[in-house]
Design a protein around this motif. Structure first.
Motif, PDB file in Angstrom:
ATOM      1  N   SER A 101       0.895  -1.153   0.000  1.00 23.50           N
ATOM      2  CA  SER A 101       0.000   0.000   0.000  1.00 23.50           C
ATOM      3  C   SER A 101       0.935   1.205   0.000  1.00 23.50           C
ATOM      4  O   SER A 101       2.156   1.058   0.185  1.00 23.50           O
ATOM      5  N   GLY A 102       0.388   2.383  -0.205  1.00 26.26           N
ATOM      6  CA  GLY A 102       1.227   3.576  -0.244  1.00 26.26           C
ATOM      7  C   GLY A 102       1.930   3.845   1.073  1.00 26.26           C
ATOM      8  O   GLY A 102       2.827   4.689   1.148  1.00 26.26           O
ATOM      9  N   LYS A 103       1.516   3.114   2.129  1.00 28.81           N
ATOM     10  CA  LYS A 103       2.168   3.303   3.426  1.00 28.81           C
ATOM     11  C   LYS A 103       3.505   2.565   3.486  1.00 28.81           C
ATOM     12  O   LYS A 103       4.383   2.940   4.244  1.00 28.81           O
ATOM     13  N   ASP A 104       3.639   1.487   2.713  1.00 30.20           N
ATOM     14  CA  ASP A 104       4.854   0.671   2.781  1.00 30.20           C
ATOM     15  C   ASP A 104       6.052   1.415   2.215  1.00 30.20           C
ATOM     16  O   ASP A 104       6.003   1.922   1.094  1.00 30.20           O
ATOM     17  N   ILE A 122       5.834  10.644  -4.480  1.00 29.30           N
ATOM     18  CA  ILE A 122       6.004   9.189  -4.539  1.00 29.30           C
ATOM     19  C   ILE A 122       7.490   8.900  -4.409  1.00 29.30           C
ATOM     20  O   ILE A 122       8.312   9.543  -5.079  1.00 29.30           O
ATOM     21  N   ASP A 123       7.828   7.983  -3.522  1.00 27.03           N
ATOM     22  CA  ASP A 123       9.231   7.586  -3.395  1.00 27.03           C
ATOM     23  C   ASP A 123       9.411   6.297  -4.198  1.00 27.03           C
ATOM     24  O   ASP A 123       8.912   5.242  -3.805  1.00 27.03           O
ATOM     25  N   PRO A 124      10.107   6.381  -5.334  1.00 27.79           N
ATOM     26  CA  PRO A 124      10.167   5.227  -6.225  1.00 27.79           C
ATOM     27  C   PRO A 124      11.148   4.131  -5.798  1.00 27.79           C
ATOM     28  O   PRO A 124      11.214   3.081  -6.443  1.00 27.79           O
ATOM     29  N   ILE A 180      -3.514   3.792  -1.370  1.00 21.49           N
ATOM     30  CA  ILE A 180      -3.690   4.370  -0.038  1.00 21.49           C
ATOM     31  C   ILE A 180      -2.467   5.237   0.209  1.00 21.49           C
ATOM     32  O   ILE A 180      -1.335   4.793  -0.051  1.00 21.49           O
ATOM     33  N   GLY A 181      -2.678   6.442   0.713  1.00 21.86           N
ATOM     34  CA  GLY A 181      -1.537   7.322   0.985  1.00 21.86           C
ATOM     35  C   GLY A 181      -1.460   7.691   2.441  1.00 21.86           C
ATOM     36  O   GLY A 181      -2.410   7.478   3.202  1.00 21.86           O
ATOM     37  N   VAL A 182      -0.322   8.242   2.830  1.00 14.10           N
ATOM     38  CA  VAL A 182      -0.163   8.656   4.211  1.00 14.10           C
ATOM     39  C   VAL A 182       0.226  10.133   4.259  1.00 14.10           C
ATOM     40  O   VAL A 182       1.053  10.595   3.473  1.00 14.10           O
ATOM     41  N   GLY A 183      -0.444  10.856   5.175  1.00 19.68           N
ATOM     42  CA  GLY A 183      -0.182  12.289   5.305  1.00 19.68           C
ATOM     43  C   GLY A 183       0.961  12.564   6.258  1.00 19.68           C
ATOM     44  O   GLY A 183       1.485  11.644   6.895  1.00 19.68           O
ATOM     45  N   GLU A 184       1.318  13.852   6.353  1.00 20.05           N
ATOM     46  CA  GLU A 184       2.452  14.228   7.212  1.00 20.05           C
ATOM     47  C   GLU A 184       2.221  13.873   8.663  1.00 20.05           C
ATOM     48  O   GLU A 184       3.135  13.523   9.392  1.00 20.05           O
ATOM     49  N   ASP A 185       0.936  13.954   9.047  1.00 12.63           N
ATOM     50  CA  ASP A 185       0.563  13.659  10.429  1.00 12.63           C
ATOM     51  C   ASP A 185       0.312  12.172  10.642  1.00 12.63           C
ATOM     52  O   ASP A 185      -0.219  11.766  11.670  1.00 12.63           O
TER      53      ASP A 185
END
Ligand SMILES: Nc1ncnc2c1ncn2[C@@H]1O[C@H](COP(=O)(O)OP(=O)(O)O)[C@@H](O)[C@H]1O
Ligand SMILES: CC(=O)N[C@@H](CCC(=O)OP(=O)(O)O)C(=O)O
Length: 298
Positions: free
Chosen positions: A127-130, A166-168, A186-191
């Protein structure tokens, strides 16, 4: 099974037709967005997984981004919640966010990983969190007021994100190690906040970050259709703006077309909106002369 002379010749022609594409795409990245509406039956899903495995085996780097809108809708319905969309984006309150994360990051992601692995590939679900893969900001939409003289209204649709960065690195690592990344939007915010991101948005932005050769969006129509329902096989930037302006493109097709356009204007060579209900649509798009769906180029 023995082949008749004609069918053998046909097969040989089709196989050799793939040669220039194999040469052109070897070592290149192709981002494929697998829409929830295209995941309709087992045979189609297996065909999709086979196409992805084949691409990897011939030296292309396929990166799969999946949706799952209808699957989220079904689970929400079971808990008595209605799905609501604004400009193709799901209005996402806290409880909906939990369902979205469960369905996209869990059920749908693992189903696709499993399908690819059963065809002999080595898929890894993310997911975008990984690995900090997708960083997101809260998305705010604007809507024209009924009174033309008033400024556009700002619409808050809850925990919906837009891609900030995005960190590739992780994807590159997997590609080089022969794995096939399968990414849930799914993405994760700064907080540390979790955000629901439309899969077309993630696919488009990922294609730009990875400097992909192609972006393929698989959906449940034969491509972008005009007012009469006829397929538009190619679209320029101006045509896209006109079709959005006059309302021909609406709903779930809006993010697809907008982010496909964003991708081609940012260096991705071509973007294709194709019919995921056609068996082996991806294979036909990548390896044959046959144009399928709608091609968007800058
Ligand atoms: N001009 C158009 N051409 C084709 N489809 C359109 C158009 N405008 C709106 N749509 C709608 O967009 C839908 C595809 O988006 P969506 O339902 O979000 O699919 P997916 O799950 O594949 O992302 C189509 O099924 C159709 O109902
Ligand atoms: C913000 C937003 O709309 N997120 C989408 C994410 C899934 C998706 O994009 O699925 P499809 O590609 O199958 O439509 C949603 O919640 O439905």
């Amino acid at each position: 099974m023995s082949l008749t002379p004609t069918s053998a010749a046909d097969r040989a022609r089709i196989l050799t037709e793939a040669l220039p594409y194999l040469q052109r795409f070897r070592g290149k990245t192709i981002v494929i967005k697998y829409g929830g509406n295209a995941m309709v039956d087992d045979a189609l899903k297996q065909g999709f997984a086979r196409d992805v495995v084949l691409m990897k085996l011939v030296g292309i780097n396929p990166v799969v981004v999946h949706g799952g809108g209808p699957q989220i809708g079904k689970l929400l319905e079971r808990i008595g919640k209605k799905s609501e969309f604004v400009q193709g984006m799901r209005v996402t309150d806290r409880e909906t966010m939990d369902v979205v994360e469960m369905v996209l990051g869990g059920l749908v992601n693992k189903e696709i990983v499993n399908l690819i692995n059963r065809q002999g590939g080595k898929a890894v679900g993310l997911s975008g969190k990984d690995g900090g893969l997708i960083r997101a900001n809260k998305m705010m939409l604007t809507r024209r007021s009924a009174d033309e003289k008033l400024p556009p209204e700002i619409v808050d649709i809850g925990h919906v994100g837009e891609v900030k960065a995005i960190d590739p690195q992780l994807v590159a690592l997997l590609d080089n190690a022969e794995f096939i990344p399968v990414i849930a939007p799914i993405g994760v915010g700064e907080d540390g906040e979790t955000y629901n991101i439309n899969a077309d948005v993630v696919a488009g932005k990922l294609a730009i970050t990875l400097k992909a050769e192609k972006l393929i969006l698989l959906t449940n129509t034969s491509g972008v259709l005009d007012r009469e329902g006829k397929l538009l096989t190619g679209l320029s930037v101006k045509q896209v703006h006109d079709l959005i302006g006059d309302g021909t493109i609406s709903g779930g097709m809006l993010p697809k077309v907008n982010y496909a356009l964003d991708a081609v204007l940012s260096g991705v060579r071509t973007a294709h909106i194709i019919d995921g209900r056609v068996p082996h649509a991806v294979l036909l798009e990548v390896f044959t002369d046959e144009g399928v769906g709608t091609l968007i180029r800058s």
